[in-house]
Design a protein around this motif. Sequence first.
Motif, PDB file in Angstrom:
ATOM      1  N   VAL A   1       0.856  -1.190   0.000  1.00 48.80           N
ATOM      2  CA  VAL A   1       0.000   0.000   0.000  1.00 48.80           C
ATOM      3  C   VAL A   1       0.891   1.238   0.000  1.00 48.80           C
ATOM      4  O   VAL A   1       1.861   1.318   0.767  1.00 48.80           O
ATOM      5  CB  VAL A   1      -0.924   0.024   1.236  1.00 48.80           C
ATOM      6  CG1 VAL A   1      -1.652   1.358   1.353  1.00 48.80           C
ATOM      7  CG2 VAL A   1      -1.926  -1.113   1.169  1.00 48.80           C
ATOM      8  N   VAL A   2       0.554   2.193  -0.861  1.00 51.13           N
ATOM      9  CA  VAL A   2       1.234   3.485  -0.895  1.00 51.13           C
ATOM     10  C   VAL A   2       0.159   4.565  -0.805  1.00 51.13           C
ATOM     11  O   VAL A   2      -0.793   4.554  -1.582  1.00 51.13           O
ATOM     12  CB  VAL A   2       2.029   3.684  -2.204  1.00 51.13           C
ATOM     13  CG1 VAL A   2       2.693   5.061  -2.223  1.00 51.13           C
ATOM     14  CG2 VAL A   2       3.076   2.587  -2.362  1.00 51.13           C
ATOM     15  N   THR A   3       0.286   5.461   0.166  1.00 50.96           N
ATOM     16  CA  THR A   3      -0.664   6.563   0.264  1.00 50.96           C
ATOM     17  C   THR A   3       0.052   7.897   0.082  1.00 50.96           C
ATOM     18  O   THR A   3       1.213   8.054   0.468  1.00 50.96           O
ATOM     19  CB  THR A   3      -1.417   6.570   1.607  1.00 50.96           C
ATOM     20  OG1 THR A   3      -0.495   6.840   2.672  1.00 50.96           O
ATOM     21  CG2 THR A   3      -2.118   5.255   1.850  1.00 50.96           C
ATOM     22  N   ILE A   4      -0.672   8.827  -0.498  1.00 49.63           N
ATOM     23  CA  ILE A   4      -0.128  10.161  -0.738  1.00 49.63           C
ATOM     24  C   ILE A   4      -0.175  10.977   0.545  1.00 49.63           C
ATOM     25  O   ILE A   4       0.734  11.739   0.854  1.00 49.63           O
ATOM     26  CB  ILE A   4      -0.928  10.845  -1.874  1.00 49.63           C
ATOM     27  CG1 ILE A   4      -0.741  10.049  -3.174  1.00 49.63           C
ATOM     28  CG2 ILE A   4      -0.490  12.298  -2.067  1.00 49.63           C
ATOM     29  CD1 ILE A   4      -1.750  10.378  -4.249  1.00 49.63           C
ATOM     30  N   GLN A   5      -1.233  10.795   1.316  1.00 51.03           N
ATOM     31  CA  GLN A   5      -1.371  11.483   2.592  1.00 51.03           C
ATOM     32  C   GLN A   5      -1.085  10.504   3.728  1.00 51.03           C
ATOM     33  O   GLN A   5      -0.735   9.358   3.513  1.00 51.03           O
ATOM     34  CB  GLN A   5      -2.778  12.074   2.721  1.00 51.03           C
ATOM     35  CG  GLN A   5      -3.100  13.120   1.670  1.00 51.03           C
ATOM     36  CD  GLN A   5      -4.471  13.723   1.889  1.00 51.03           C
ATOM     37  OE1 GLN A   5      -5.075  13.599   2.946  1.00 51.03           O
ATOM     38  NE2 GLN A   5      -4.981  14.391   0.872  1.00 51.03           N
ATOM     39  N   GLY A   6      -1.260  10.994   4.971  1.00 50.39           N
ATOM     40  CA  GLY A   6      -1.110  10.124   6.137  1.00 50.39           C
ATOM     41  C   GLY A   6       0.272  10.206   6.754  1.00 50.39           C
ATOM     42  O   GLY A   6       1.229  10.682   6.140  1.00 50.39           O
ATOM     43  N   GLY A   7       0.343   9.740   7.983  1.00 48.86           N
ATOM     44  CA  GLY A   7       1.591   9.753   8.734  1.00 48.86           C
ATOM     45  C   GLY A   7       1.705   8.508   9.586  1.00 48.86           C
ATOM     46  O   GLY A   7       0.902   7.584   9.466  1.00 48.86           O
ATOM     47  N   PRO A   8       2.681   8.468  10.492  1.00 49.38           N
ATOM     48  CA  PRO A   8       2.926   7.267  11.287  1.00 49.38           C
ATOM     49  C   PRO A   8       1.798   6.913  12.242  1.00 49.38           C
ATOM     50  O   PRO A   8       1.708   5.774  12.693  1.00 49.38           O
ATOM     51  CB  PRO A   8       4.218   7.605  12.051  1.00 49.38           C
ATOM     52  CG  PRO A   8       4.295   9.098  12.043  1.00 49.38           C
ATOM     53  CD  PRO A   8       3.666   9.533  10.758  1.00 49.38           C
ATOM     54  N   THR A   9       0.911   7.885  12.571  1.00 52.74           N
ATOM     55  CA  THR A   9      -0.214   7.585  13.458  1.00 52.74           C
ATOM     56  C   THR A   9      -1.526   7.505  12.698  1.00 52.74           C
ATOM     57  O   THR A   9      -2.587   7.431  13.306  1.00 52.74           O
ATOM     58  CB  THR A   9      -0.334   8.636  14.580  1.00 52.74           C
ATOM     59  OG1 THR A   9      -0.514   9.934  13.984  1.00 52.74           O
ATOM     60  CG2 THR A   9       0.889   8.647  15.454  1.00 52.74           C
ATOM     61  N   SER A  10      -1.494   7.538  11.360  1.00 48.98           N
ATOM     62  CA  SER A  10      -2.720   7.391  10.582  1.00 48.98           C
ATOM     63  C   SER A  10      -3.238   5.969  10.737  1.00 48.98           C
ATOM     64  O   SER A  10      -2.490   5.036  11.035  1.00 48.98           O
ATOM     65  CB  SER A  10      -2.472   7.698   9.109  1.00 48.98           C
ATOM     66  OG  SER A  10      -1.638   6.708   8.537  1.00 48.98           O
ATOM     67  N   HIS A  11      -4.544   5.809  10.517  1.00 51.10           N
ATOM     68  CA  HIS A  11      -5.101   4.467  10.652  1.00 51.10           C
ATOM     69  C   HIS A  11      -4.545   3.517   9.599  1.00 51.10           C
ATOM     70  O   HIS A  11      -4.439   2.314   9.840  1.00 51.10           O
ATOM     71  CB  HIS A  11      -6.630   4.522  10.580  1.00 51.10           C
ATOM     72  CG  HIS A  11      -7.255   4.989  11.856  1.00 51.10           C
ATOM     73  ND1 HIS A  11      -8.386   5.750  11.900  1.00 51.10           N
ATOM     74  CD2 HIS A  11      -6.874   4.820  13.139  1.00 51.10           C
ATOM     75  CE1 HIS A  11      -8.688   6.014  13.158  1.00 51.10           C
ATOM     76  NE2 HIS A  11      -7.782   5.457  13.921  1.00 51.10           N
ATOM     77  N   THR A  12      -4.190   4.035   8.443  1.00 52.85           N
ATOM     78  CA  THR A  12      -3.547   3.178   7.438  1.00 52.85           C
ATOM     79  C   THR A  12      -2.263   2.594   8.011  1.00 52.85           C
ATOM     80  O   THR A  12      -2.001   1.387   7.889  1.00 52.85           O
ATOM     81  CB  THR A  12      -3.231   3.982   6.163  1.00 52.85           C
ATOM     82  OG1 THR A  12      -4.446   4.502   5.623  1.00 52.85           O
ATOM     83  CG2 THR A  12      -2.555   3.101   5.124  1.00 52.85           C
TER      84      THR A  12
END
Length: 554
Positions: A174-185
Amino acid sequence: MARLEGIGVGQGVAHGPVARMAPAPEAPAEEQSALTAEQETARVEEAVAAVAEDLKARGEAAGGSARDVLQAQAMMAKDPTLKKAAAARLGKGLTGEFAVHDAFAEFRATLEGMGGYMAERAADLADVSQRVIARLRGLPAPGVPTPGHPFVLVAEDLAPADTALLDLDQVLAVVTIQGGPTSHTAILAREKAITAVVGAVEADQLHDGQTVIVDAADSAVLTEVTQGQLDDAQRRIDERAAAVAAPVTPGALADGTEVPLLANLGSPDGAAEAVELGAEGVGLFRTEFLFLSADAAPDVATQREAYRRMLEAFPGKKVVVRALDAGADKPLPFLTEEEENPALGRRGLRALLAHEQILRDQLTALAEAEAETEADVWVMAPMVSTVAETEQFVALAREHGLRTAGVMVEVPSSALVAEPILRHADFASIGTNDLTQYTMAADRLLGSVADLQDPWHPAVLRLVGEVGSAGAATDSPVGVCGEAAADPLLALVLVGLGATSLSMAPAALADVRLELGRHTAETARAAAQAARAAGDAAGARGAAQQVVREAAQG
């Protein structure tokens, strides 16, 4: 070769063709409805209820922390503030689709303005909004593409409802453009051992069918790759798969130094999977699941049954049980009080000692459950700050027949007086999540200081080292049960700082076991010393990586 930087989740690597998630449906226009306000309200209420029920069902199917995440999303859908905001727009004769879109967007903008953790929760709110609008339009909910072959999923961000039920036979990474280390992803990818790179802002350049390498260990996505790079990535994939498939061996460094690898568990439901994934016991059994949904503390019999279910899964193994940790972000009406600053108030052991019968009942239930099983129960107190608190808790545990009693080290004071604490306690377990919060004076739930929530910070590492040294001086076990132990490189550093066992989400066990087995105790100590001497978290990680790299080169 192009290289897109992001934040890697875990140590995995994968390669394959890109499949992009379709963009969100077009936002509804502001327009008057042909229906009455009452009819539109009924449509919206039905859609919200259906979406909330679907999210809950997905959570039950996924289990683990995904269940908690999706239940939280279901609660978002029914939030009274959002309902009131939508009702105001419906009262003006607007369509249900626009009322939902506009009300959710307003609240989402507020969260995004907070930054960090709260901004990442805004993505969850956007997903709920899109699902409700799709329901109102009679369309299927937005979801993961199905190209008919294994693929690397690329998305703006990935909703918890989609992450929780990913088909891991098809989704390579999985690669996301947004989000960080505490994102649910990131959280769910870590739990499910999905290779992921989040916050790769330039990933919007990727297109369907393009072959990429996703290297979570290097926090990068590689494009325009050569056959040699693909062969190297496949070699690493095969090596990792072999490590996972191999008979589970006790955690150890390359020179034979034993480092037991244990599981963090929030209920008995995850015990069987933890054993299957190689847990050598339990380093943190959180007992809050019995209390958080109750109006009163459960009785001894109820607790005993739940504890017995957990202990039966680990015959002859150590199971470290944390006494009820309530307060701060986990208030309980029968135990905690409203305070202006609950994170610094009566929480953890402080709250239990103020309501001693609740603690006594829990200790009684634990002792009875241990007597009915073959597990080796260790009990520990949360949020211990002083030697006096340690003495009081250990005495109560002994009184109730529990042989091994220890403390959680989560605040700087207990780290700095760890040696006198360990003259009374049988062991210490470091909770790196709270220790980081209190060391850096940075609320774990406050987005504006999320950048300070990094256990790699040298100040945190030095406190861990204090506890490690105290453990060595008193010949006492020192475990780490915070999320830091799930980072394979940081796990090595923690061992170099004196940790004698590590506990983590079960999905992280294989990666940590593999990484520790590559290095000696000498390398672990050198990496720890280099990290401690750095000036910030990024410098500490870089210094440890350099030591490991040089050791590997001989």
